[in-house]
Design a protein around this motif. Structure first.
Motif, PDB file in Angstrom:
ATOM      1  N   LEU A   1       4.520 -10.322  19.210  1.00  7.73           N
ATOM      2  CA  LEU A   1       4.925  -9.075  19.944  1.00  7.73           C
ATOM      3  C   LEU A   1       6.435  -9.186  20.596  1.00  7.73           C
ATOM      4  O   LEU A   1       7.354  -9.173  20.282  1.00  7.73           O
ATOM      5  CB  LEU A   1       4.041  -7.362  20.291  1.00  7.73           C
ATOM      6  CG  LEU A   1       3.144  -7.116  18.995  1.00  7.73           C
ATOM      7  CD1 LEU A   1       2.256  -5.685  19.307  1.00  7.73           C
ATOM      8  CD2 LEU A   1       4.055  -6.764  17.531  1.00  7.73           C
ATOM      9  N   VAL A   2       5.909 -10.012  21.745  1.00  8.68           N
ATOM     10  CA  VAL A   2       6.862 -10.086  22.448  1.00  8.68           C
ATOM     11  C   VAL A   2       7.636 -11.187  22.214  1.00  8.68           C
ATOM     12  O   VAL A   2       8.805 -11.063  22.453  1.00  8.68           O
ATOM     13  CB  VAL A   2       6.418 -10.158  23.878  1.00  8.68           C
ATOM     14  CG1 VAL A   2       6.936 -10.490  25.496  1.00  8.68           C
ATOM     15  CG2 VAL A   2       5.753  -8.871  24.306  1.00  8.68           C
TER      16      VAL A   2
ATOM     17  N   VAL B   1      14.769  -6.342  30.671  1.00  9.19           N
ATOM     18  CA  VAL B   1      14.812  -5.243  30.156  1.00  9.19           C
ATOM     19  C   VAL B   1      14.316  -5.116  28.723  1.00  9.19           C
ATOM     20  O   VAL B   1      12.648  -4.907  29.024  1.00  9.19           O
ATOM     21  CB  VAL B   1      16.213  -4.312  29.414  1.00  9.19           C
ATOM     22  CG1 VAL B   1      16.444  -3.531  28.841  1.00  9.19           C
ATOM     23  CG2 VAL B   1      17.447  -4.079  31.197  1.00  9.19           C
ATOM     24  N   VAL B   2      14.657  -6.089  28.215  1.00  5.33           N
ATOM     25  CA  VAL B   2      13.160  -6.400  27.245  1.00  5.33           C
ATOM     26  C   VAL B   2      12.121  -7.072  26.992  1.00  5.33           C
ATOM     27  O   VAL B   2      11.171  -6.494  26.498  1.00  5.33           O
ATOM     28  CB  VAL B   2      14.391  -7.225  26.426  1.00  5.33           C
ATOM     29  CG1 VAL B   2      13.472  -8.044  25.131  1.00  5.33           C
ATOM     30  CG2 VAL B   2      15.541  -7.264  25.535  1.00  5.33           C
ATOM     31  N   ILE B   3      12.184  -7.834  28.110  1.00  5.85           N
ATOM     32  CA  ILE B   3      10.544  -7.956  28.321  1.00  5.85           C
ATOM     33  C   ILE B   3       9.735  -6.873  28.955  1.00  5.85           C
ATOM     34  O   ILE B   3       8.908  -6.482  28.675  1.00  5.85           O
ATOM     35  CB  ILE B   3      10.774  -9.576  29.293  1.00  5.85           C
ATOM     36  CG1 ILE B   3      10.961 -10.906  29.250  1.00  5.85           C
ATOM     37  CG2 ILE B   3       9.210  -9.417  30.448  1.00  5.85           C
ATOM     38  CD1 ILE B   3      11.252 -11.739  29.465  1.00  5.85           C
TER      39      ILE B   3
ATOM     40  N   GLY C   1       2.632  -4.815  24.172  1.00  6.03           N
ATOM     41  CA  GLY C   1       2.392  -5.602  24.033  1.00  6.03           C
ATOM     42  C   GLY C   1       1.145  -5.820  24.119  1.00  6.03           C
ATOM     43  O   GLY C   1      -0.429  -5.860  23.208  1.00  6.03           O
ATOM     44  N   ASN C   2       0.546  -4.445  25.531  1.00  4.67           N
ATOM     45  CA  ASN C   2      -0.877  -4.613  25.817  1.00  4.67           C
ATOM     46  C   ASN C   2      -1.451  -3.521  24.760  1.00  4.67           C
ATOM     47  O   ASN C   2      -2.595  -3.741  24.698  1.00  4.67           O
ATOM     48  CB  ASN C   2      -0.088  -4.189  27.819  1.00  4.67           C
ATOM     49  CG  ASN C   2      -0.145  -4.931  28.491  1.00  4.67           C
ATOM     50  OD1 ASN C   2      -0.169  -6.354  28.167  1.00  4.67           O
ATOM     51  ND2 ASN C   2       0.707  -5.422  29.608  1.00  4.67           N
ATOM     52  N   GLN C   3      -0.774  -2.690  24.628  1.00  3.87           N
ATOM     53  CA  GLN C   3      -1.388  -1.775  23.694  1.00  3.87           C
ATOM     54  C   GLN C   3      -1.950  -2.610  22.264  1.00  3.87           C
ATOM     55  O   GLN C   3      -2.907  -2.100  22.135  1.00  3.87           O
ATOM     56  CB  GLN C   3      -0.205  -0.615  23.116  1.00  3.87           C
ATOM     57  CG  GLN C   3       0.179   0.112  24.585  1.00  3.87           C
ATOM     58  CD  GLN C   3      -1.285   1.295  25.122  1.00  3.87           C
ATOM     59  OE1 GLN C   3      -1.747   1.006  25.935  1.00  3.87           O
ATOM     60  NE2 GLN C   3      -2.035   1.936  24.441  1.00  3.87           N
TER      61      GLN C   3
ATOM     62  N   ILE D   1      12.759 -13.208  20.597  1.00  3.62           N
ATOM     63  CA  ILE D   1      13.459 -13.671  19.261  1.00  3.62           C
ATOM     64  C   ILE D   1      15.007 -12.746  18.876  1.00  3.62           C
ATOM     65  O   ILE D   1      16.262 -13.068  18.720  1.00  3.62           O
ATOM     66  CB  ILE D   1      12.727 -13.830  18.279  1.00  3.62           C
ATOM     67  CG1 ILE D   1      12.228 -15.246  18.244  1.00  3.62           C
ATOM     68  CG2 ILE D   1      13.727 -14.482  17.000  1.00  3.62           C
ATOM     69  CD1 ILE D   1      11.168 -15.367  17.822  1.00  3.62           C
ATOM     70  N   LEU D   2      14.913 -11.297  19.195  1.00  2.83           N
ATOM     71  CA  LEU D   2      15.507 -10.492  18.279  1.00  2.83           C
ATOM     72  C   LEU D   2      16.987 -10.658  19.322  1.00  2.83           C
ATOM     73  O   LEU D   2      17.862 -10.670  19.305  1.00  2.83           O
ATOM     74  CB  LEU D   2      15.302  -9.606  18.250  1.00  2.83           C
ATOM     75  CG  LEU D   2      14.034  -8.744  16.710  1.00  2.83           C
ATOM     76  CD1 LEU D   2      13.580  -7.819  16.698  1.00  2.83           C
ATOM     77  CD2 LEU D   2      14.907  -9.493  15.520  1.00  2.83           C
ATOM     78  N   THR D   3      16.288 -10.573  20.748  1.00  4.12           N
ATOM     79  CA  THR D   3      17.257 -10.805  22.224  1.00  4.12           C
ATOM     80  C   THR D   3      17.974 -12.340  21.913  1.00  4.12           C
ATOM     81  O   THR D   3      19.582 -11.460  21.958  1.00  4.12           O
ATOM     82  CB  THR D   3      16.531 -10.355  22.895  1.00  4.12           C
ATOM     83  OG1 THR D   3      15.540  -9.146  23.397  1.00  4.12           O
ATOM     84  CG2 THR D   3      17.527 -10.333  24.442  1.00  4.12           C
TER      85      THR D   3
END
Length: 394
Positions: free
Chosen positions: A321-322, A370-372, A379-381, A327-329
């Protein structure tokens, strides 16, 4: 893995396109903020060029009714001698309205060797200007009393104009002209750059012309260098002396250090406004990224549960997910960088290329950060989803 991730992103291109556009807009706004900030910091660390501490500015208007230039010259020369004779005055001199850290500006075009240069700052000053402000000569000399009798028009330029016109060669003895004026002006000296627009602005190319007798008709500023122990009581005596000498004149005394503080605040207003706009935009993008990833987790619980059931670890699910968000960023940043690099290539706003390149690097790092930060918690969820629970829900 990346091929699979690109396929997942492509399958949800409508949903991801809006996020890419938001990140792209955020990148461009942050590029503008960092460009402004880097350029302001670069100018801030550049020396001021003058010793503005304990320098006062006397503002007055010529209330004398005589039209004789010689009479005016005698009167104002006598006034300056009286000011300089006061016990706490180190030096003093006349200047045009565009004293340092004022909102008054004067500029014109000049010609050298057939080439025209626009927006050169013009100052009219007397022989005491450099001593009063503590400016330093780099080449040649400043004006003196002997220049008053000469017929040749003279000028002193600053280092920025010297480098712009002559590069590493000497400027002494070269001749300039004003616009269509055919009269040649001889350069007799080069003075260090003076940041008269405050800490956060560049000095800019400048010329300093010597005030002649006719200039006293319109000159209305006196720069006074005082000793550190000059207090309000002395300022009152100086004001009283000026008021008694120039009847019916509006007298005002300002301190250059106070003018600098006020001018710096005025200069920083656009940066503050732009930073506030950028902050709201970044918050919206952060919430958007957080919401999209959270939505993806809820929509893909079956997929995540199946991956966990066949042996995928929680960390691999979280990293997927991260990585999708990164990739989008990256796609947004590639598009944004393409537009950003046009600024140094086209020399927009006449800023050094290093300012733009530094701003691009800072904007890229900030957007990735910011994205990370926004993708780690979702992602942890996702990593905490139990396979049996997810598959049972399906």
């Amino acid at each position: 893995m990346f091929k699979h991730l690109f396929k997942l992103i492509w399958n949800k291109k409508k949903q991801n396109s809006l996020l890419i556009a938001e990140i792209l807009l955020s990148f461009m706004v942050m590029f503008a903020v960092f460009t402004f900030g880097v350029n302001s910091y670069r100018n801030y660390v550049t020396p001021m060029g003058i010793d503005y501490e304990h320098v006062w500015v006397i503002n007055y208007n010529n209330s004398l009714k005589t039209t004789s230039s010689d009479s005016l010259a005698l009167f104002y020369e006598s006034l300056l001698r009286n000011i300089k004779s006061m016990p706490k005055v180190i030096d003093a001199g006349y200047s045009s309205n565009n004293v340092p850290f004022s909102s008054s500006h004067s500029s014109s075009g000049i010609k050298y060797d057939g080439e025209e240069f626009d927006r050169v700052n013009q100052f009219t000053v007397d022989d005491n200007y450099t001593n009063t402000l503590g400016a330093k000569m780099i080449e040649g000399r400043w004006y003196n009393k002997e220049d008053k009798a000469g017929k040749q028009r003279l000028t002193v330029i600053n280092n920025s104009l010297k480098e712009k016109l002559f590069g590493n060669t000497t400027a002494l003895g070269k001749y300039l002209t004003y616009g269509d004026d055919k009269a040649k002006i001889k350069i007799i000296g080069v003075v260090n750059d003076i940041k008269f627009d405050g800490d956060y602005q560049v000095a800019g190319p400048s010329m300093y012309g010597r005030a002649d007798t006719s200039a006293y008709h319109w000159l209305s500023r006196i720069l006074v260098k005082v000793s550190p122990d000059a207090d309000a009581a002395f300022e009152g005596r100086l004001y009283k002396m000026m008021a008694n000498t120039l009847k019916n004149s509006n007298i005002e005394i300002e301190h250059l250090d106070n003018k600098l503080t006020a001018y710096n605040k005025f200069t920083l207003v656009p940066l503050i406004i732009l930073s506030i706009v950028a902050a709201f935009l970044i918050i919206n993008v952060a919430l958007g990224i957080f919401g999209v990833l959270w939505y993806n987790i809820n929509k893909r619980r079956g997929e995540i549960g199946l991956r966990r059931a066949i042996g995928a670890s929680g960390s691999s699910v979280s990293s997927q997910l991260v990585t999708e968000a990164l990739i989008l960023t990256t796609l947004s940043i590639i598009a944004g960088t393409f537009f950003a690099v046009q600024f140094p290539l086209l020399n927009v706003f006449d800023l050094p290329a290093g300012v733009y390149l530094t701003a691009i690097g800072l904007a890229i790092g900030f957007i990735y950060l910011v994205v990370i930060a926004c993708s780690l918690y979702p992602g942890n969820q996702a990593a905490a989803i139990y396979p049996a629970v997810a598959l049972h829900e399906e």
